[in-house]
Design a protein around this motif. Structure first.
Motif, PDB file in Angstrom:
ATOM      1  N   THR A  51       0.762  -1.125  -0.122  1.00 32.34           N
ATOM      2  CA  THR A  51      -0.028   0.066  -0.035  1.00 32.34           C
ATOM      3  C   THR A  51       0.920   1.422   0.125  1.00 32.34           C
ATOM      4  O   THR A  51       1.932   1.337   0.817  1.00 32.34           O
ATOM      5  N   GLY A  52       0.541   2.281  -0.873  1.00 31.75           N
ATOM      6  CA  GLY A  52       1.238   3.546  -0.616  1.00 31.75           C
ATOM      7  C   GLY A  52       1.396   4.195   0.633  1.00 31.75           C
ATOM      8  O   GLY A  52       0.328   4.185   1.333  1.00 31.75           O
ATOM      9  N   GLY A  53       2.442   4.530   1.122  1.00 33.59           N
ATOM     10  CA  GLY A  53       2.645   5.154   2.306  1.00 33.59           C
ATOM     11  C   GLY A  53       2.913   3.860   3.413  1.00 33.59           C
ATOM     12  O   GLY A  53       3.181   4.504   4.480  1.00 33.59           O
ATOM     13  N   GLU A  54       2.802   2.769   3.140  1.00 32.85           N
ATOM     14  CA  GLU A  54       3.000   1.679   4.090  1.00 32.85           C
ATOM     15  C   GLU A  54       4.500   1.648   4.727  1.00 32.85           C
ATOM     16  O   GLU A  54       5.422   1.821   3.898  1.00 32.85           O
ATOM     17  N   VAL A  55       4.475   1.385   5.993  1.00 34.13           N
ATOM     18  CA  VAL A  55       5.625   1.238   6.563  1.00 34.13           C
ATOM     19  C   VAL A  55       5.624  -0.070   7.322  1.00 34.13           C
ATOM     20  O   VAL A  55       4.769  -0.422   8.131  1.00 34.13           O
ATOM     21  N   LYS A  56       6.651  -0.785   7.222  1.00 37.14           N
ATOM     22  CA  LYS A  56       6.834  -2.223   7.988  1.00 37.14           C
ATOM     23  C   LYS A  56       8.278  -2.160   8.618  1.00 37.14           C
ATOM     24  O   LYS A  56       9.174  -1.749   7.964  1.00 37.14           O
ATOM     25  N   LYS A  57       8.136  -2.785   9.812  1.00 36.69           N
ATOM     26  CA  LYS A  57       9.497  -2.830  10.549  1.00 36.69           C
ATOM     27  C   LYS A  57       9.764  -4.333  10.821  1.00 36.69           C
ATOM     28  O   LYS A  57       8.861  -5.089  11.043  1.00 36.69           O
ATOM     29  N   LEU A  58      10.995  -4.714  10.842  1.00 32.30           N
ATOM     30  CA  LEU A  58      11.717  -6.023  11.061  1.00 32.30           C
ATOM     31  C   LEU A  58      12.664  -5.647  11.975  1.00 32.30           C
ATOM     32  O   LEU A  58      13.965  -5.477  11.369  1.00 32.30           O
ATOM     33  N   LYS A  59      12.493  -5.751  13.356  1.00 32.77           N
ATOM     34  CA  LYS A  59      13.686  -5.423  14.171  1.00 32.77           C
ATOM     35  C   LYS A  59      14.057  -3.935  13.917  1.00 32.77           C
ATOM     36  O   LYS A  59      13.427  -3.254  14.116  1.00 32.77           O
ATOM     37  N   ARG A  60      15.452  -4.044  13.519  1.00 32.62           N
ATOM     38  CA  ARG A  60      16.017  -2.684  13.248  1.00 32.62           C
ATOM     39  C   ARG A  60      15.862  -2.291  11.972  1.00 32.62           C
ATOM     40  O   ARG A  60      16.319  -1.050  11.682  1.00 32.62           O
ATOM     41  N   LEU A  61      15.253  -2.926  11.059  1.00 36.85           N
ATOM     42  CA  LEU A  61      15.035  -2.506   9.663  1.00 36.85           C
ATOM     43  C   LEU A  61      13.568  -1.838   9.689  1.00 36.85           C
ATOM     44  O   LEU A  61      12.645  -2.424  10.020  1.00 36.85           O
ATOM     45  N   THR A  62      13.450  -0.746   8.894  1.00 39.95           N
ATOM     46  CA  THR A  62      11.997  -0.039   8.444  1.00 39.95           C
ATOM     47  C   THR A  62      12.204   0.158   7.225  1.00 39.95           C
ATOM     48  O   THR A  62      13.060   0.868   6.809  1.00 39.95           O
ATOM     49  N   PHE A  63      11.120  -0.321   6.523  1.00 44.72           N
ATOM     50  CA  PHE A  63      10.791  -0.358   5.165  1.00 44.72           C
ATOM     51  C   PHE A  63       9.649   0.696   5.090  1.00 44.72           C
ATOM     52  O   PHE A  63       8.630   0.504   5.581  1.00 44.72           O
ATOM     53  N   GLN A  64       9.537   1.748   3.896  1.00 38.85           N
ATOM     54  CA  GLN A  64       8.466   2.455   3.720  1.00 38.85           C
ATOM     55  C   GLN A  64       8.298   2.319   2.041  1.00 38.85           C
ATOM     56  O   GLN A  64       9.368   2.353   1.204  1.00 38.85           O
ATOM     57  N   PHE A  65       7.113   2.206   1.696  1.00 36.17           N
ATOM     58  CA  PHE A  65       6.702   2.394   0.183  1.00 36.17           C
ATOM     59  C   PHE A  65       6.191   3.718   0.189  1.00 36.17           C
ATOM     60  O   PHE A  65       5.314   4.171   0.842  1.00 36.17           O
ATOM     61  N   GLY A  66       6.581   4.309  -0.971  1.00 33.58           N
ATOM     62  CA  GLY A  66       6.084   5.953  -1.120  1.00 33.58           C
ATOM     63  C   GLY A  66       4.688   6.006  -1.541  1.00 33.58           C
ATOM     64  O   GLY A  66       4.028   4.766  -1.784  1.00 33.58           O
ATOM     65  N   ASP A  67       4.257   6.981  -1.230  1.00 29.87           N
ATOM     66  CA  ASP A  67       2.876   7.418  -1.266  1.00 29.87           C
ATOM     67  C   ASP A  67       2.295   7.008  -2.911  1.00 29.87           C
ATOM     68  O   ASP A  67       1.428   6.297  -3.066  1.00 29.87           O
ATOM     69  N   ALA A  68       3.093   7.183  -3.957  1.00 33.31           N
ATOM     70  CA  ALA A  68       2.504   6.942  -5.334  1.00 33.31           C
ATOM     71  C   ALA A  68       3.078   5.605  -5.827  1.00 33.31           C
ATOM     72  O   ALA A  68       2.983   5.231  -6.793  1.00 33.31           O
ATOM     73  N   ARG A  69       3.487   4.859  -4.719  1.00 33.51           N
ATOM     74  CA  ARG A  69       4.305   3.361  -5.182  1.00 33.51           C
ATOM     75  C   ARG A  69       5.010   3.507  -6.280  1.00 33.51           C
ATOM     76  O   ARG A  69       4.969   2.519  -7.055  1.00 33.51           O
ATOM     77  N   LYS A  70       5.952   4.684  -6.256  1.00 32.25           N
ATOM     78  CA  LYS A  70       7.036   4.392  -7.226  1.00 32.25           C
ATOM     79  C   LYS A  70       8.312   4.463  -6.553  1.00 32.25           C
ATOM     80  O   LYS A  70       9.423   4.226  -7.497  1.00 32.25           O
ATOM     81  N   ASP A  71       8.625   4.508  -5.216  1.00 30.71           N
ATOM     82  CA  ASP A  71       9.658   4.412  -4.664  1.00 30.71           C
ATOM     83  C   ASP A  71       9.729   3.981  -3.215  1.00 30.71           C
ATOM     84  O   ASP A  71       8.537   3.583  -2.644  1.00 30.71           O
ATOM     85  N   SER A  72      10.578   3.514  -2.575  1.00 33.79           N
ATOM     86  CA  SER A  72      10.810   2.754  -1.326  1.00 33.79           C
ATOM     87  C   SER A  72      12.028   3.114  -0.796  1.00 33.79           C
ATOM     88  O   SER A  72      13.016   3.525  -1.506  1.00 33.79           O
ATOM     89  N   SER A  73      12.126   3.030   0.679  1.00 35.57           N
ATOM     90  CA  SER A  73      13.079   3.195   1.339  1.00 35.57           C
ATOM     91  C   SER A  73      13.490   2.072   2.690  1.00 35.57           C
ATOM     92  O   SER A  73      12.421   1.516   2.800  1.00 35.57           O
ATOM     93  N   LEU A  74      14.809   1.667   2.782  1.00 37.33           N
ATOM     94  CA  LEU A  74      15.229   1.025   3.710  1.00 37.33           C
ATOM     95  C   LEU A  74      15.846   1.534   4.693  1.00 37.33           C
ATOM     96  O   LEU A  74      16.986   2.162   4.501  1.00 37.33           O
ATOM     97  N   HIS A  75      15.367   1.727   6.249  1.00 36.97           N
ATOM     98  CA  HIS A  75      16.318   2.437   7.067  1.00 36.97           C
ATOM     99  C   HIS A  75      16.790   1.343   8.266  1.00 36.97           C
ATOM    100  O   HIS A  75      15.995   0.452   8.632  1.00 36.97           O
ATOM    101  N   ILE A  76      18.033   1.443   8.354  1.00 38.56           N
ATOM    102  CA  ILE A  76      18.622   0.607   9.479  1.00 38.56           C
ATOM    103  C   ILE A  76      19.051   1.410  10.590  1.00 38.56           C
ATOM    104  O   ILE A  76      19.940   2.054  10.452  1.00 38.56           O
ATOM    105  N   THR A  77      18.559   0.931  11.809  1.00 34.11           N
ATOM    106  CA  THR A  77      18.894   1.585  12.898  1.00 34.11           C
ATOM    107  C   THR A  77      20.059   0.938  13.940  1.00 34.11           C
ATOM    108  O   THR A  77      20.046  -0.570  13.797  1.00 34.11           O
TER     109      THR A  77
END
Lengths: 110, 116
Positions: free
Chosen positions: A51-77
């Protein structure tokens, strides 16, 4: 032609630091998957975002799908050496096929 | 263990030879794939089979021929090997074609082919 661009191509940081890697396209995808590949092994699925804007977390990893579903990011803490690997994103097109990015090679130094 | 298994893990051969890579999955998946990963780590799909039927055949030399004797096996045969064929080849499988939100691809551990 649908393309997925990943940035940076290469990232080397110290243990404990935070980081974000990106997966960008001009195309809209039905969903997007992130995989991690370790040397000598095949890619292993980490997460799927739908889903556009969706955020999922996997322990220290946070994944986000862009609102327009064209891009994504992975953040590691607080990155750890075990996070070292090649991170690949793959977007699903309307034919249920995966379009792959070229990957971000991540090295976490102890 | 449920998995995608491919053999051999390493393959070193001379130019002009013919070689095969075997792949088997015990996941009950209907769809299998062959990917080529080059030195820059880019994954490029070569072939896709759904229940033994070829559904994707990307632009690869016709020296590459996939064979699927049953839906659990997808082998890759390469004729007249060239230096440029050196790469890591991955087999993968997935459930039948459906939204990827419902599944992920399961990959084998790869075959590193070196043509000398």
């Amino acid at each position: 032609t649908q393309l997925l661009e990943q940035s940076p191509q290469f990232l080397s940081i110290q243990e404990g630091e935070n980081l974000t890697v990106y997966c960008n396209s001009s195309s809209v995808f039905s969903s997007l998957q992130w995989y991690r590949q370790e040397p000598g092994e095949g890619p292993v699925l980490l997460v799927t975002v739908v889903t556009g804007g969706e955020v999922k977390k996997l322990k220290r990893l946070t994944f986000q799908f862009g609102d327009a579903r064209k891009d994504s990011s992975l953040h590691i803490t607080a990155a750890q050496p075990g996070d070292t690997g090649l991170y690949l994103c793959a977007g699903e097109n309307s034919n249920y096929q995966l379009i792959w990015g070229a990957g971000t090679k991540l090295i976490i130094k102890p | 263990d449920t998995a995608v298994s491919q053999t051999p893990k390493y393959l070193v051969t001379q130019m002009g030879n013919d070689k095969s890579i075997k792949c088997e999955q015990n996941l009950g998946h209907d769809t299998m794939y062959w990917y080529k990963q080059d030195s820059k780590k880019f994954l490029k799909i070569m072939f896709s089979y759904n229940n033994k039927e070829l559904i994707i055949n990307e632009t690869v030399p016709n020296r590459f021929s996939p064979k699927s004797p049953d839906k659990a096996h997808l082998n890759l045969h390469i004729n007249s090997l060239e230096l440029g064929d050196s790469a890591v080849y991955f087999c993968a499988s997935s459930p039948p074609l459906q939204p990827a939100a419902n599944y992920g691809y399961t990959f084998g551990s790869g075959t590193r082919l070196t043509v000398v």
